[in-house]
Design a protein around this motif. Structure first.
Motif, PDB file in Angstrom:
ATOM      1  N   GLY A  84       7.073 -16.135   9.571  1.00 53.76           N
ATOM      2  CA  GLY A  84       7.951 -15.049  10.186  1.00 53.76           C
ATOM      3  C   GLY A  84       7.817 -13.648  10.269  1.00 53.76           C
ATOM      4  N   ILE A  85       7.488 -13.407   8.670  1.00 55.27           N
ATOM      5  CA  ILE A  85       7.194 -12.136   8.454  1.00 55.27           C
ATOM      6  C   ILE A  85       5.813 -11.626   8.945  1.00 55.27           C
ATOM      7  CG2 ILE A  85       6.614 -10.771   6.312  1.00 55.27           C
ATOM      8  CD1 ILE A  85       8.543 -12.230   4.556  1.00 55.27           C
ATOM      9  N   LEU A  86       4.891 -12.437   8.867  1.00 56.39           N
ATOM     10  CA  LEU A  86       3.558 -11.929   9.422  1.00 56.39           C
ATOM     11  C   LEU A  86       3.784 -11.696  11.095  1.00 56.39           C
ATOM     12  CD1 LEU A  86       1.234 -14.139   7.359  1.00 56.39           C
ATOM     13  CD2 LEU A  86       1.788 -11.778   6.982  1.00 56.39           C
ATOM     14  N   GLY A  87       4.351 -12.693  11.635  1.00 56.14           N
ATOM     15  CA  GLY A  87       4.495 -12.613  13.226  1.00 56.14           C
ATOM     16  C   GLY A  87       5.284 -11.525  13.552  1.00 56.14           C
ATOM     17  N   ALA A  88       6.385 -11.136  12.860  1.00 58.36           N
ATOM     18  CA  ALA A  88       7.380 -10.062  13.097  1.00 58.36           C
ATOM     19  C   ALA A  88       6.730  -8.566  12.803  1.00 58.36           C
ATOM     20  CB  ALA A  88       8.668  -9.782  12.428  1.00 58.36           C
ATOM     21  N   ALA A  89       5.706  -8.701  11.989  1.00 52.99           N
ATOM     22  CA  ALA A  89       4.979  -7.424  11.488  1.00 52.99           C
ATOM     23  C   ALA A  89       3.690  -7.181  12.426  1.00 52.99           C
ATOM     24  CB  ALA A  89       4.300  -7.635  10.094  1.00 52.99           C
ATOM     25  N   PHE A  90       3.301  -8.388  12.874  1.00 55.97           N
ATOM     26  CA  PHE A  90       2.386  -8.052  13.724  1.00 55.97           C
ATOM     27  C   PHE A  90       2.836  -7.464  15.329  1.00 55.97           C
ATOM     28  CE2 PHE A  90      -0.115  -9.792  17.748  1.00 55.97           C
ATOM     29  CZ  PHE A  90      -1.364  -9.263  17.259  1.00 55.97           C
ATOM     30  N   LEU A  91       3.926  -8.010  15.643  1.00 50.01           N
ATOM     31  CA  LEU A  91       4.511  -7.536  17.035  1.00 50.01           C
ATOM     32  C   LEU A  91       5.108  -6.211  16.690  1.00 50.01           C
ATOM     33  CD1 LEU A  91       6.481 -10.551  18.089  1.00 50.01           C
ATOM     34  CD2 LEU A  91       4.575  -9.800  18.998  1.00 50.01           C
ATOM     35  N   TYR A  92       5.683  -5.681  15.309  1.00 48.80           N
ATOM     36  CA  TYR A  92       5.974  -4.491  15.255  1.00 48.80           C
ATOM     37  C   TYR A  92       4.806  -3.594  15.386  1.00 48.80           C
ATOM     38  CZ  TYR A  92       7.927  -0.507  12.420  1.00 48.80           C
ATOM     39  OH  TYR A  92       8.111   0.743  12.195  1.00 48.80           O
ATOM     40  N   GLY A  93       3.546  -3.684  14.788  1.00 48.32           N
ATOM     41  CA  GLY A  93       2.357  -3.049  14.777  1.00 48.32           C
ATOM     42  C   GLY A  93       1.973  -2.767  16.290  1.00 48.32           C
ATOM     43  N   PHE A  94       2.213  -3.795  16.971  1.00 54.34           N
ATOM     44  CA  PHE A  94       1.522  -3.683  18.494  1.00 54.34           C
ATOM     45  C   PHE A  94       2.418  -2.707  19.138  1.00 54.34           C
ATOM     46  CE2 PHE A  94       2.085  -5.345  22.886  1.00 54.34           C
ATOM     47  CZ  PHE A  94       0.567  -5.232  23.262  1.00 54.34           C
ATOM     48  N   LEU A  95       3.907  -2.673  18.917  1.00 56.90           N
ATOM     49  CA  LEU A  95       4.674  -2.081  19.519  1.00 56.90           C
ATOM     50  C   LEU A  95       4.619  -0.595  19.002  1.00 56.90           C
ATOM     51  CD1 LEU A  95       7.906  -4.280  20.098  1.00 56.90           C
ATOM     52  CD2 LEU A  95       6.236  -3.576  21.943  1.00 56.90           C
ATOM     53  N   HIS A  96       4.443  -0.611  17.677  1.00 52.95           N
ATOM     54  CA  HIS A  96       4.318   0.781  17.187  1.00 52.95           C
ATOM     55  C   HIS A  96       3.044   1.759  17.455  1.00 52.95           C
ATOM     56  CE1 HIS A  96       5.091   3.587  13.902  1.00 52.95           C
ATOM     57  NE2 HIS A  96       3.904   3.549  13.381  1.00 52.95           N
ATOM     58  N   ALA A  97       2.111   1.119  17.888  1.00 52.86           N
ATOM     59  CA  ALA A  97       0.978   1.644  18.324  1.00 52.86           C
ATOM     60  C   ALA A  97       0.854   2.223  19.823  1.00 52.86           C
ATOM     61  CB  ALA A  97      -0.390   0.955  18.256  1.00 52.86           C
ATOM     62  N   PHE A  98       1.885   1.798  20.390  1.00 50.29           N
ATOM     63  CA  PHE A  98       2.171   2.325  21.972  1.00 50.29           C
ATOM     64  C   PHE A  98       2.874   3.650  21.676  1.00 50.29           C
ATOM     65  CE2 PHE A  98       1.400  -1.946  23.550  1.00 50.29           C
ATOM     66  CZ  PHE A  98       0.790  -1.740  24.480  1.00 50.29           C
ATOM     67  N   GLY A  99       3.408   3.984  20.506  1.00 51.63           N
ATOM     68  CA  GLY A  99       4.023   5.380  20.586  1.00 51.63           C
ATOM     69  C   GLY A  99       2.985   6.627  20.152  1.00 51.63           C
ATOM     70  N   PRO A 100       3.380   7.579  20.207  1.00 51.83           N
ATOM     71  CA  PRO A 100       2.536   8.734  19.915  1.00 51.83           C
ATOM     72  C   PRO A 100       1.310   8.632  18.639  1.00 51.83           C
ATOM     73  CG  PRO A 100       4.672   9.691  20.406  1.00 51.83           C
ATOM     74  CD  PRO A 100       4.937   7.988  20.013  1.00 51.83           C
ATOM     75  N   LEU A 237      -3.450  -5.330  12.166  1.00 54.93           N
ATOM     76  CA  LEU A 237      -3.856  -6.195  13.416  1.00 54.93           C
ATOM     77  C   LEU A 237      -3.231  -6.003  14.530  1.00 54.93           C
ATOM     78  CD1 LEU A 237      -4.726  -9.398  11.638  1.00 54.93           C
ATOM     79  CD2 LEU A 237      -6.273  -7.501  12.152  1.00 54.93           C
ATOM     80  N   GLY A 238      -1.872  -5.863  14.714  1.00 56.12           N
ATOM     81  CA  GLY A 238      -1.051  -5.792  15.753  1.00 56.12           C
ATOM     82  C   GLY A 238      -1.471  -4.109  16.273  1.00 56.12           C
ATOM     83  N   MET A 239      -1.521  -3.320  15.458  1.00 53.24           N
ATOM     84  CA  MET A 239      -1.725  -1.940  15.815  1.00 53.24           C
ATOM     85  C   MET A 239      -3.113  -1.706  16.728  1.00 53.24           C
ATOM     86  SD  MET A 239      -0.222   0.906  13.297  1.00 53.24           S
ATOM     87  CE  MET A 239      -1.284   0.241  11.932  1.00 53.24           C
ATOM     88  N   SER A 240      -4.203  -2.317  16.093  1.00 49.77           N
ATOM     89  CA  SER A 240      -5.528  -2.151  16.835  1.00 49.77           C
ATOM     90  C   SER A 240      -5.590  -2.593  18.059  1.00 49.77           C
ATOM     91  CB  SER A 240      -6.522  -3.318  15.845  1.00 49.77           C
ATOM     92  OG  SER A 240      -6.151  -4.621  15.982  1.00 49.77           O
ATOM     93  N   ILE A 241      -4.707  -3.272  18.659  1.00 48.52           N
ATOM     94  CA  ILE A 241      -4.852  -3.851  19.921  1.00 48.52           C
ATOM     95  C   ILE A 241      -4.990  -2.702  21.047  1.00 48.52           C
ATOM     96  CG2 ILE A 241      -4.001  -5.337  21.987  1.00 48.52           C
ATOM     97  CD1 ILE A 241      -3.199  -7.469  19.504  1.00 48.52           C
ATOM     98  N   PRO A 242      -3.732  -2.051  21.012  1.00 47.07           N
ATOM     99  CA  PRO A 242      -3.673  -0.846  21.974  1.00 47.07           C
ATOM    100  C   PRO A 242      -4.856   0.198  21.817  1.00 47.07           C
ATOM    101  CG  PRO A 242      -1.615  -1.359  21.298  1.00 47.07           C
ATOM    102  CD  PRO A 242      -2.364  -2.006  20.381  1.00 47.07           C
ATOM    103  N   ILE A 243      -5.201   0.412  20.501  1.00 47.74           N
ATOM    104  CA  ILE A 243      -6.211   1.576  20.121  1.00 47.74           C
ATOM    105  C   ILE A 243      -7.336   0.972  20.807  1.00 47.74           C
ATOM    106  CG2 ILE A 243      -7.513   2.548  18.156  1.00 47.74           C
ATOM    107  CD1 ILE A 243      -4.882   2.056  16.430  1.00 47.74           C
TER     108      ILE A 243
END
Length: 307
Positions: A84-100, A237-243
């Motif tokens: 659950g921690i890893l999944g929530a962190a992955f989603l958080y990174g994915f959304l976080h990377a859409f920011g500035p 890993l989540g952040m890397s997708i939008p990048i």
């Protein structure tokens, strides 16, 4: 490429070691010549555009969920909670990377100007995300034994590091614009131009991610640093997708254009020079815009230091 990367490394090292002499990022106070000055001299962060409120709310919800998972794992150590921690962190990174920030615009500029194999934008995006999060891990581990508010110190250092990378990008963009103009005006047939070094782009990713810092501070508070680091890896890993998506958007556009012109080599040379000039100019303007608050505050600190 090796020479340009070496120059970039030296430039960033000079910046990072000279700026703290003016205002120590570990303490936020002026140097020795500032004796008698009680005010705190701090640089402003680089510009950040207002993020979509729904995006901000979604990130806040995931942070709260991560906090709950961390606390529950601290109590029970359940393997299901770890997922659950890893999944929530992955989603958080994915959304976080859409920011500035997060180097999406920079990666777009790079692959608009750079001819590259198909795998490279994915590799570059993964490495940028890893460096961005890894810098936060290293910074927090270094500050763990420092007295005072760790979050404030980490934020102050991160400001200097991110501002310094934009200063490096401004210098590189100016150099490449001059090269592109020279080739366009005097050697349009020459396709062996100086490119933006991939190593240089990776170097600009070495500044701590604010989102990763928040996760790590929470894990340090609960004395579960190892779990916090695993969460940051998942976040990376989540952040890397939008990048990566930004890199491939430029890569496919450039590749498609040049495939359609493959029979006209002379036109390819001219268009390549024009595209490079556009991408480097765009990078310069973007970097100046983002770095403006940092640079203005830095000039004020220098002026105060010299007064």
């Amino acid at each position: 490429m090796k020479n340009s990367f070496r120059c970039a490394v030296i430039s960033l090292i000079i910046i990072l070691f000279s700026v703290p002499v003016i205002a120590n990022p570990f303490t936020g106070t002026g140097g020795a010549s500032g004796i008698g000055k009680q005010e705190t001299l701090q640089v402003a962060p680089v510009r950040t555009n207002t993020a979509d409120q729904n995006l901000v709310a979604a990130q806040a919800t995931l942070r709260e969920k991560l906090g709950t998972y961390f606390y529950s794992w601290k109590q029970s150590g359940s393997a299901s909670l770890l997922w659950g921690i890893l999944g929530a962190a992955f989603l958080y990174g994915f959304l976080h990377a859409f920011g500035p920030g997060h180097r999406k615009t920079i990666l777009f500029s790079l692959y608009l100007a750079r001819e590259a194999p198909a795998w490279e934008p994915a590799g570059t995006g993964l490495l940028l995300s890893a460096l961005h999060s890894g810098a936060a891990v290293i910074l927090l581990l270094m500050l763990r034994g420092v007295t005072g508010a760790i979050s404030g110190k980490a934020d102050n250092i991160a400001r200097y590091m991110e501002g310094s990378t934009y200063m490096l990008l401004i210098s590189i963009a100016l150099f490449l614009i001059v090269q592109a103009l020279r080739d366009l005006l005097y050697k349009p047939e020459n396709q062996q131009r100086k490119k933006m070094s991939l190593g240089t782009i990776l170097l600009t990713g070495i500044y701590p991610c604010p989102g990763a810092i928040l996760i790590l501070i929470l894990s340090l508070t609960l004395s579960i640093t190892g779990i916090g680091i695993l969460a940051v890896i998942a976040m990376s890993l989540g952040m890397s997708i939008p990048i990566i998506a930004a890199g491939y958007l430029a890569w496919f556009g450039r590749t498609g254009l040049f495939l359609s012109l493959k029979k006209n080599e002379k036109m390819i040379g001219r268009i390549s020079a024009v595209i490079e000039l556009f991408s480097y100019t765009f990078l310069l303007l973007f970097s100046l815009y983002m770095a403006e608050p940092f640079l203005l505050s830095l000039f004020r600190i220098i002026k105060s230091f010299l007064a």
